[in-house]
Design a protein around this motif. Sequence first.
Motif, PDB file in Angstrom:
ATOM      1  N   GLY A  57      -3.677  -3.204  54.085  1.00 46.04           N
ATOM      2  CA  GLY A  57      -3.994  -4.627  53.993  1.00 46.04           C
ATOM      3  C   GLY A  57      -5.474  -4.888  54.123  1.00 46.04           C
ATOM      4  N   GLN A 111       4.035 -10.298  53.208  1.00 46.74           N
ATOM      5  CA  GLN A 111       2.913  -9.880  54.052  1.00 46.74           C
ATOM      6  C   GLN A 111       3.031 -10.515  55.436  1.00 46.74           C
ATOM      7  OE1 GLN A 111      -0.100 -11.451  51.402  1.00 46.74           O
ATOM      8  NE2 GLN A 111      -0.738  -9.398  50.782  1.00 46.74           N
ATOM      9  N   LYS A 138      -1.547  -8.182  46.907  1.00 44.90           N
ATOM     10  CA  LYS A 138      -2.561  -7.254  47.406  1.00 44.90           C
ATOM     11  C   LYS A 138      -3.955  -7.661  46.955  1.00 44.90           C
ATOM     12  CE  LYS A 138       0.537  -3.285  47.855  1.00 44.90           C
ATOM     13  NZ  LYS A 138       0.873  -1.913  47.397  1.00 44.90           N
ATOM     14  N   GLU A 139      -4.072  -8.191  45.747  1.00 43.59           N
ATOM     15  CA  GLU A 139      -5.381  -8.626  45.264  1.00 43.59           C
ATOM     16  C   GLU A 139      -5.886  -9.828  46.048  1.00 43.59           C
ATOM     17  OE1 GLU A 139      -8.924  -9.115  43.332  1.00 43.59           O
ATOM     18  OE2 GLU A 139      -7.579  -7.382  43.377  1.00 43.59           O
ATOM     19  N   GLU A 159       3.657  -8.059  43.810  1.00 52.14           N
ATOM     20  CA  GLU A 159       2.992  -7.249  44.829  1.00 52.14           C
ATOM     21  C   GLU A 159       1.533  -7.009  44.474  1.00 52.14           C
ATOM     22  OE1 GLU A 159       5.261  -3.685  45.167  1.00 52.14           O
ATOM     23  OE2 GLU A 159       6.702  -4.559  46.561  1.00 52.14           O
ATOM     24  N   LYS A 160       1.257  -6.786  43.213  1.00 55.05           N
ATOM     25  CA  LYS A 160      -0.121  -6.568  42.772  1.00 55.05           C
ATOM     26  C   LYS A 160      -0.969  -7.797  43.055  1.00 55.05           C
ATOM     27  CE  LYS A 160      -2.856  -5.356  38.683  1.00 55.05           C
ATOM     28  NZ  LYS A 160      -2.802  -5.014  37.229  1.00 55.05           N
ATOM     29  N   ASN A 204       0.383  -5.570  54.380  1.00 58.61           N
ATOM     30  CA  ASN A 204       1.248  -5.601  53.203  1.00 58.61           C
ATOM     31  C   ASN A 204       2.621  -5.017  53.503  1.00 58.61           C
ATOM     32  OD1 ASN A 204      -0.744  -6.681  51.421  1.00 58.61           O
ATOM     33  ND2 ASN A 204      -1.676  -4.652  51.257  1.00 58.61           N
TER      34      ASN A 204
END
Length: 303
Positions: free
Chosen positions: A176, A231, A42-43, A38-39, A225
């Motif tokens: 997001g 996503q 998101k990045e 997830e990290k 997200n």
Amino acid sequence: MKKYFTSLVLTLIACSWASFTVLAQEADSTAAPINENEKIAKELVNPNTTLGLMAFPIDYVHYKGTAPGASSQNGLVINFQPSLPIPLSKSVNLFVRPLIPLHISQPTMGEQGFSQQGVNLGNISADVAVGKTWPSKFISILGVFGSFPTATVEALKAPHITLGPELMLAQLTDWGGIGLLVNHSWSVNSPGGVDAPLSPEYMWATNNGTEASSVTAGQYFYVVNLRNAWQITGQPTWAFNHKASKGNRLSLPLGTGVSKVTKFGKLPVKISLQYWYYVASPDMFGAQHQVRLQIAPVIPLPW
């Protein structure tokens, strides 16, 4: 025959996606904690990220148009677009991103009608840009975009080298992000290959590409997200050819899809599947439906 070809390609794409989904679930349970995926997901929403990405977008396109036989044409292209940002400071990065297309099957139109080109290298494009992330999570990227007639057959070769400025604006949010990329390119050389059949990218040009090129193009994107590194996303590309005749200038799709970051062994991979429907397309010959499957390993930067 075209009907069976279309069904086959769509089936292959669906099977590929199903296979990667199953592998993703297994990898999530054995390779890495979900929160790490997830990290990374998101990045990767951040277009100014310092993560390295080796993207392989695979595009299936179904065409339409008033030209005889246009509505029965299909194309399949595998692209390669590496992105290895060079950090210049804490919030500023330099990007050099080539896009290398390999046409598996691509319709072109000549005096005898449409013909399918086999496996051939397409026209390579690239941008060089500098991006900055502001304290408000607003992102601005400014650079230069160019396209080059590198296709291995005249039927696919662009009539010009084009060059021009590029600008991206994006906003990251808690849910997001959204953004818009715009570039404008002009021809910087005399046209070549004007007697060859024309691929869809250049069908719009007046006088078979013998005039100077002036095209505004780009991409809009959005990402929402979800849990477990999933996503909802869309990244359609659009273009407006200022030199084309009326009705053949704008190419604009609406698109949406899903993506997921998973790990294969220790390697994070972002996998996405999108569908684009063209609400505007060149009347004579242009895209109507497009399916994009993208496989993008996330790699450490070599510096």
